[in-house]
Design a protein around this motif. Structure first.
Motif, short mmCIF file in Angstrom:
data_model
loop_
_atom_site.label_atom_id
_atom_site.label_comp_id
_atom_site.label_asym_id
_atom_site.label_seq_id
_atom_site.Cartn_x
_atom_site.Cartn_y
_atom_site.Cartn_z
N VAL A 158 0.85 -1.19 0.00
CA VAL A 158 0.00 0.00 0.00
C VAL A 158 0.88 1.24 0.00
CG1 VAL A 158 -1.84 -1.18 1.26
CG2 VAL A 158 -0.12 0.11 2.53
N GLU A 159 0.31 2.35 -0.43
CA GLU A 159 1.02 3.62 -0.34
C GLU A 159 1.01 4.08 1.11
OE1 GLU A 159 0.28 6.69 -3.41
OE2 GLU A 159 -1.29 5.31 -4.09
N VAL A 160 2.16 4.50 1.58
CA VAL A 160 2.23 4.90 2.98
C VAL A 160 1.29 6.06 3.27
CG1 VAL A 160 4.16 6.53 2.75
CG2 VAL A 160 3.81 5.29 4.92
N ILE A 161 1.09 6.93 2.30
CA ILE A 161 0.22 8.09 2.51
C ILE A 161 -1.24 7.68 2.69
CG2 ILE A 161 -0.34 8.59 0.08
CD1 ILE A 161 0.27 11.57 0.79
N ARG A 162 -1.58 6.45 2.29
CA ARG A 162 -2.93 5.93 2.46
C ARG A 162 -3.03 5.01 3.67
NH1 ARG A 162 -7.15 7.49 1.71
NH2 ARG A 162 -8.03 5.39 1.45
N SER A 163 -1.98 5.00 4.50
CA SER A 163 -1.95 4.16 5.70
C SER A 163 -2.18 5.02 6.95
CB SER A 163 -0.59 3.47 5.83
OG SER A 163 -0.29 2.72 4.67
#
Length: 220
Positions: A158-163
């Motif tokens: 996953v993209e870290v910004i979406r975590s």
């Protein structure tokens, strides 16, 4: 859910180890002639590991870390690895309530062996699979560098910004904020003082949770 994945710090978020560990450090240092309270230990050492922890101890005492101190720490770690430590209130129920297929990981400054053993004690070793990451083992630079959180997000795909990241320590929160994830400063552990939320806000966390009921409200 509002996010594509959730990444947990471990000590102080899922495991009630921060106060117990820092109390033991404070007692040892005080007995060795360096008066230290548990609050001072948490302020100066919480969230650190490896050489960063050693350097912080040496700055505090003004001398090299003694072999006796290292042996005392190792003995205490061995004891709690055998006997276990209780969960942070509500942690196990919250983790078990997450959807089975929802990406989740642990990214901690502790060793993988420590994390796995205590997950077994807590009865949730089945939840995270191999998504358990140690800043000592999986990256070159541990917290407060963001690398362990970037590594965990990449492993989850996953993209870290979406975590969303749950962090309790200032050192860990610094790492989490630098990763660009959504960061919840968690204040549900027994080690969190009245000003803990303010310390985490000053670092730049996106939200504060005083317990896992708050966490649920913030992520669902």
């Amino acid at each position: 859910m509002k996010f594509d994945a959730i990444i947990f710090d471990f000590d102080g978020v899922l495991l009630e180890s921060e106060y117990a560990g820092n109390k033991q450090i404070a007692e040892y240092l005080t007995g060795a002639g360096h008066p230290t309270t548990p609050a001072e230990s948490m302020a100066h050492f919480m969230g650190l590991a490896g050489q960063d922890f050693i350097a912080a101890i040496e700055r505090w005492t003004g001398r090299p870390m003694s072999t006796e101190f290292q042996n005392a720490r190792a003995a205490e770690d061995a004891r709690v690895m055998r006997e276990g430590i209780e969960e942070v209130a509500g942690a196990v129920a919250f983790v078990r309530s997450l959807p089975t297929g929802f990406p989740k990981a642990i990214a901690s400054s502790s060793s993988s062996a420590w994390i796995v053993r205590h997950l077994e004690h807590l009865g949730i070793s089945d939840i995270f699979g191999d998504m358990i990451f140690s800043g000592r083992e999986h990256v070159t630079h541990g917290k407060p560098a963001p690398d362990i959180y970037l590594h965990a997000a990449a492993a989850l795909g996953v993209e870290v910004i979406r975590s969303v990241i749950l962090e309790d320590s200032p050192v860990g929160a610094t790492a989490a904020v630098a990763s660009r994830a959504h960061v919840i400063g968690f204040c549900g552990g027994s080690h969190c003082s009245a000003d803990h939320a303010d310390r985490l806000r000053a670092i730049g966390v996106d939200a504060i949770a005083s317990d896992f009921h708050d966490v649920r409200r913030l992520i669902f």
